[in-house]
Scaffold this motif. Structure first.
Motif, short mmCIF file in Angstrom:
data_model
loop_
_atom_site.label_atom_id
_atom_site.label_comp_id
_atom_site.label_asym_id
_atom_site.label_seq_id
_atom_site.Cartn_x
_atom_site.Cartn_y
_atom_site.Cartn_z
N VAL A 27 -19.03 4.41 12.31
CA VAL A 27 -18.77 3.67 13.84
C VAL A 27 -17.85 4.63 14.51
O VAL A 27 -17.16 5.24 13.90
N ARG A 28 -18.02 4.66 15.69
CA ARG A 28 -17.01 5.25 16.74
C ARG A 28 -15.52 4.53 16.77
O ARG A 28 -14.64 5.44 16.73
N THR B 6 -9.04 2.57 11.11
CA THR B 6 -10.11 3.49 10.61
C THR B 6 -11.30 2.82 9.73
O THR B 6 -12.07 3.06 9.37
N PHE B 7 -11.00 1.30 9.52
CA PHE B 7 -11.70 0.76 8.57
C PHE B 7 -11.84 -0.69 8.67
O PHE B 7 -10.59 -1.25 8.71
N VAL B 8 -12.78 -1.25 8.66
CA VAL B 8 -12.86 -2.69 8.67
C VAL B 8 -13.91 -3.26 7.49
O VAL B 8 -14.87 -2.74 7.45
N TRP C 206 -16.66 2.08 8.88
CA TRP C 206 -15.73 3.15 8.83
C TRP C 206 -15.77 4.08 9.96
O TRP C 206 -16.91 4.56 10.62
N LEU C 207 -14.55 4.67 10.50
CA LEU C 207 -14.37 5.43 11.38
C LEU C 207 -15.34 6.96 11.16
O LEU C 207 -14.89 7.47 10.23
N ALA C 208 -16.27 7.10 11.80
CA ALA C 208 -17.34 8.09 11.59
C ALA C 208 -16.59 9.50 11.51
O ALA C 208 -16.90 10.59 10.45
N SER C 209 -15.38 9.70 12.25
CA SER C 209 -14.68 11.23 12.41
C SER C 209 -14.06 11.20 11.05
O SER C 209 -13.76 12.46 10.70
N ASP C 210 -13.79 10.20 10.21
CA ASP C 210 -12.86 10.36 9.01
C ASP C 210 -13.75 10.25 7.70
O ASP C 210 -13.44 10.61 6.63
N MET C 211 -15.10 10.14 7.77
CA MET C 211 -16.00 10.17 6.74
C MET C 211 -16.31 11.67 6.09
O MET C 211 -16.48 12.51 6.96
N ALA C 212 -16.29 11.68 4.95
CA ALA C 212 -16.94 12.91 4.46
C ALA C 212 -17.85 12.88 3.21
O ALA C 212 -17.56 11.91 2.29
#
Length: 124
Positions: free
Chosen positions: A11-12, A35-37, A50-56
């Motif tokens: 998610v954004r 960054t996460f719920v 999860w904050l999409a920009s933090d995902m790898a």
């Protein structure tokens, strides 16, 4: 044996998404940060935002998977449709009869598809 019990949605803005998902799931998250719920449902299923920009690795765009919600009746599906459209969710499919039952589909602001349904008496 493996157990499927966790869904992660990219998610954004997890906190903004949590405002919506708390209404959709009729519960508050057990964990909540920028960054996460995390939600834990009565069935034990966990749903993470999860904050999409933090995902790898970087997540692909949403829309290829649907989260489905079993309802007790057509009336319950219609009531959910009325409730969720008032929340401003994008309608992808109006309430309709399909070979498996009565259903509709909406998208959350990140493009994740949500499908409430009730099974037909004799689904194909």
């Amino acid at each position: 044996m493996r157990t499927l019990n966790y869904l992660l949605l990219a998610v954004r803005d997890p906190l903004q998404s949590a405002e919506l998902y708390s209404q959709l799931l009729a519960r508050e998250p057990v964990e909540k940060s920028k960054t996460f719920v995390l939600y834990v449902l009565p069935t034990g299923l966990k749903i993470g935002l999860w904050l999409a920009s933090d995902m790898a690795p970087t997540p692909k765009p949403a829309g290829g998977v649907e989260i489905s919600f079993a309802e007790a009746s057509k009336e319950a599906v219609r009531a959910t449709f009325a409730e969720w459209t008032k929340l401003g969710l994008k309608v992808v499919q109006e309430p309709t009869e399909m070979d498996f039952g009565f259903t509709f589909v909406v998208e959350d602001p990140d493009g994740h598809r949500l499908r409430p349904f009730v099974l037909a008496d004799k689904p194909r």
